[in-house]
Scaffold this active site. Structure first.
Site, PDB file in Angstrom:
ATOM      1  N   GLY A  21     -96.345 -62.089 -93.150  1.00  0.00           N
ATOM      2  CA  GLY A  21     -95.516 -63.052 -93.876  1.00  0.00           C
ATOM      3  C   GLY A  21     -95.874 -63.135 -95.347  1.00  0.00           C
ATOM      4  N   ASP A  22     -97.073 -63.618 -95.639  1.00  0.00           N
ATOM      5  CA  ASP A  22     -97.469 -63.819 -97.037  1.00  0.00           C
ATOM      6  C   ASP A  22     -97.462 -62.487 -97.787  1.00  0.00           C
ATOM      7  OD1 ASP A  22     -99.195 -66.692 -96.661  1.00  0.00           O
ATOM      8  OD2 ASP A  22     -99.017 -65.350 -94.951  1.00  0.00           O
ATOM      9  N   TYR A 205     -92.035 -65.515 -83.062  1.00  0.00           N
ATOM     10  CA  TYR A 205     -93.330 -65.898 -82.506  1.00  0.00           C
ATOM     11  C   TYR A 205     -93.162 -65.918 -80.984  1.00  0.00           C
ATOM     12  CZ  TYR A 205     -93.916 -67.482 -87.320  1.00  0.00           C
ATOM     13  OH  TYR A 205     -93.963 -67.538 -88.678  1.00  0.00           O
ATOM     14  N   ARG A 285     -88.488 -64.595 -87.980  1.00  0.00           N
ATOM     15  CA  ARG A 285     -89.456 -65.696 -88.019  1.00  0.00           C
ATOM     16  C   ARG A 285     -89.934 -65.935 -89.448  1.00  0.00           C
ATOM     17  NH1 ARG A 285     -94.481 -62.365 -85.332  1.00  0.00           N
ATOM     18  NH2 ARG A 285     -95.664 -61.966 -87.239  1.00  0.00           N
ATOM     19  N   GLU A 287     -90.959 -66.565 -93.094  1.00  0.00           N
ATOM     20  CA  GLU A 287     -90.231 -66.640 -94.359  1.00  0.00           C
ATOM     21  C   GLU A 287     -89.637 -65.299 -94.781  1.00  0.00           C
ATOM     22  OE1 GLU A 287     -91.983 -68.993 -97.425  1.00  0.00           O
ATOM     23  OE2 GLU A 287     -91.159 -67.739 -99.015  1.00  0.00           O
ATOM     24  N   ASP A 288     -90.441 -64.245 -94.740  1.00  0.00           N
ATOM     25  CA  ASP A 288     -89.944 -62.974 -95.277  1.00  0.00           C
ATOM     26  C   ASP A 288     -88.800 -62.413 -94.430  1.00  0.00           C
ATOM     27  OD1 ASP A 288     -90.066 -60.760 -97.134  1.00  0.00           O
ATOM     28  OD2 ASP A 288     -90.824 -59.597 -95.456  1.00  0.00           O
TER      29      ASP A 288
END
Lengths: 392, 186
Positions: A21-22, A205, A285, A287-288
């Site tokens: 994600g990050d 998830y 799922r 953000e990205d």
């Protein structure tokens, strides 16, 4: 005195929290800033191994390497590369900057002849109304340094959404040729998919809702292909799989009447975009992948990162309201209810809502196709970020 | 030392060598349970205000200035007048009370803390919990008794907040002044 080279030097710090994600967001942003704005981007990452899942060419043992015009640096503690300040520092998702970096900023502030880099905290994406009031506000630090909170968002009072300039035209070209989809599936090692079958990508998830939907898809009229990588979503289906999870390999597929589960290999970000463009529905799922599913112009279900006290449902609700703003109430209601049921793991409800999805699928698809341009609101995140830096 | 999440209106914090009165705090949740705290601050030395944002876990010096237990006496626009146990009166600018002013009512008996900087009363901190009368709220729409369904309400003093659906106009309710949240009907 700062030079033009210094002005083009930005540092982005990313602490990897959940594998993709990050780092997914920061890597996209770094590439875009380097490519479209010719900035000298140094991306500091604390977990190069996780990063290598979405950038397979990356060598996690190297302290410094360059891809797509971005210098990728290993963020170790203490830093094993000397930090040289540029004009902008971005801490992604409120990660704590290394001690050496904050010390260097404090030293620059004390030196009246030097200007510390502009310090930004790139925050998480949210459609909640409070974001408008917090975006771009300064954060006064004890040291006297000032950093700014930069919030992605859906309104013109926020920092906007990450989107490369050529993305929509590339996607339109891809989707205009149906053979592209089948060629991609073949390239990914996925077999026996007909162009008329229903293809669903899954990057969620763990959730019982997915298992419930798999039960339903086994008995649908149309063949359903579930395209799913090894990882958190596949754990939800372990009871269905004929072999132990550890033995599952990309390219394998398992048939259950009308449903076929295909195990996807990990792909880079361009490959993931093409996968989303090629599927009829995407379950995404965080953000990205959530944002990329919107840019794919296909209906999607968003499995939001769960938070304490079910606060994620507040964020989900805020997004659903924004997304459904100009959608007919019955379509909006159906899509929102499906997303909510999926996020709540409501097995029976998610099945019932899916069964009636056909009745709203066409207007939902049309809305998904119109949404990207509306959501982008004339300016993407990188351009707003560059403008913010210019104005500061 | 307190975290931004623990700071409340009326506190005075030290930033960049200056004392700032916290006039308003608003906590929201970002991704992965992280708190974001938006504050309205007033620089005590420069008499200027600013809005600023912090991570919930950012640490800041909550400076301990002289404080006195006082009760609210009366309002003389633009000053709120408080009185200590020895009947000394202290004027506090309305702007320095921030959101707390919406809980100030004539005749209130709660003991507040008045903070002084160089002899001047600069802020007021309310007790953590206060009880106020609901002056207006819509009748319960759904007959919910669980306390989970909320609706807007106005209380004496003028503060607005979300209250449980079963709360009626005229009820006395307990409010957490740190968050402005409804706690229970009393």
């Amino acid at each position: 005195m700062s030079t033009e080279t210094d002005n083009k030097h930005w540092d982005i710090f990313c602490a990897v929290v959940d594998n993709y994600g990050d780092i997914g967001v920061t890597w996209r942003l770094a590439k875009q800033l380097a490519h479209e704005y010719e900035l000298n981007i140094k991306l500091w990452v604390d977990d190069l191994h996780s990063f290598s899942h979405i950038l397979p060419e990356l060598d996690p043992s190297q302290t410094s390497q360059q891809f797509c015009g971005v210098d990728i640096l290993r963020w170790s503690s203490p830093l094993d590369i000397t930090f040289v300040p540029g004009s902008v520092i971005i801490e992604a998702f409120a990660c704590e900057l290394p001690f050496e970096v904050t010390e260097s900023l404090i030293a620059l502030k004390k030196d009246n002849k030097a200007t510390p880099p502009l310090w930004l905290n790139l925050e998480y994406l949210s459609a909640e109304a409070w974001v408008d009031g917090c975006h771009a506000l300064p954060s006064l630090q004890k040291s006297g340094l000032k950093k700014f909170f930069f919030f992605p968002g859906f309104t013109d009072k926020t920092g906007g959404l990450i989107c490369e300039k050529s993305l929509f035209s590339e996607r339109e070209q891809w989707q205009a040729t149906p053979d592209n989809k089948l060629a991609l599936f073949e390239q990914l090692g996925l077999q026996a998919i007909d162009k008329n079958d229903l293809c669903i990508s899954v990057f969620s998830y763990e959730t019982e809702a997915l298992a419930a939907l798999c039960e339903l898809w086994q008995d649908t009229q149309k063949k359903v292909h579930l395209l799913i990588p090894k990882g958190r979503s596949l754990h939800s289906l372990s009871h269905l799989l004929p072999i132990e999870y550890e033995l599952i390999k990309p390219g394998q597929h398992y048939e259950y009447k009308q449903l076929t589960i295909h195990i996807l290999p990990m792909t880079d970000q361009q490959g993931f975009d093409k996968l989303l463009w090629s599927c009829d529905i995407n379950i995404v799922r965080g953000e990205d992948s959530f944002l990329r599913a919107q840019w794919a112009a296909r209906p999607f279900i968003w499995h939001i990162y769960p938070q304490e006290d079910d606060y994620h449902l507040v964020k989900l609700e805020a997004f659903m309201q924004v997304y459904c703003d100009n959608l007919a109430p019955e379509i909006a209601g159906h899509w929102s209810a499906l997303n909510l049921a999926f996020n709540q793991g409501a097995q029976n409800r998610v099945k019932t809502l899916w069964q009636h999805l056909d009745s709203v699928n066409r207007p939902l698809l049309q809305h998904a196709q119109e949404w990207p341009v509306n959501a982008l609101n004339d300016a993407d995140l990188a351009s707003r970020l560059v403008q913010f830096v210019k104005n500061s | 030392m307190k975290t931004a999440h623990e700071i409340r209106p009326g506190n005075v914090i030290m930033l960049d060598g200056s004392p700032w009165v916290v006039q308003k705090t608003e906590t929201t949740r970002s991704g992965r349970n992280a708190a974001i705290v938006k504050m309205k601050l007033k620089n005590v030395l420069l008499d200027s205000s600013t809005e600023t944002t912090f991570k919930g876990e950012d640490k800041m010096d909550d400076i301990i200035l002289e404080r006195l237990d006082c009760t609210y006496s009366y309002f003389a626009d633009p000053m709120y007048v408080f009185m200590d146990a020895e009947y000394n009166q202290y004027d506090v600018e309305a702007g320095n009370l921030g959101d707390a002013s919406a809980y100030i009512v004539d005749g209130m008996e709660e003991v507040c803390q008045v903070t002084f900087y160089e002899g001047k009363a600069i802020s007021v901190e309310l007790p953590t919990t206060i009880v106020r009368e609901v002056t207006y709220t819509e009748p319960s729409a759904r007959g919910d008794t669980s306390g989970k369904v909320m609706k807007p309400a106005t209380v004496s003093g003028g503060a607005t907040l979300s209250v449980a659906d079963f709360v009626k106009t005229g009820d006395m309710i307990e409010i957490d002044t740190r968050t402005g949240e409804f706690k229970k009907r009393v």
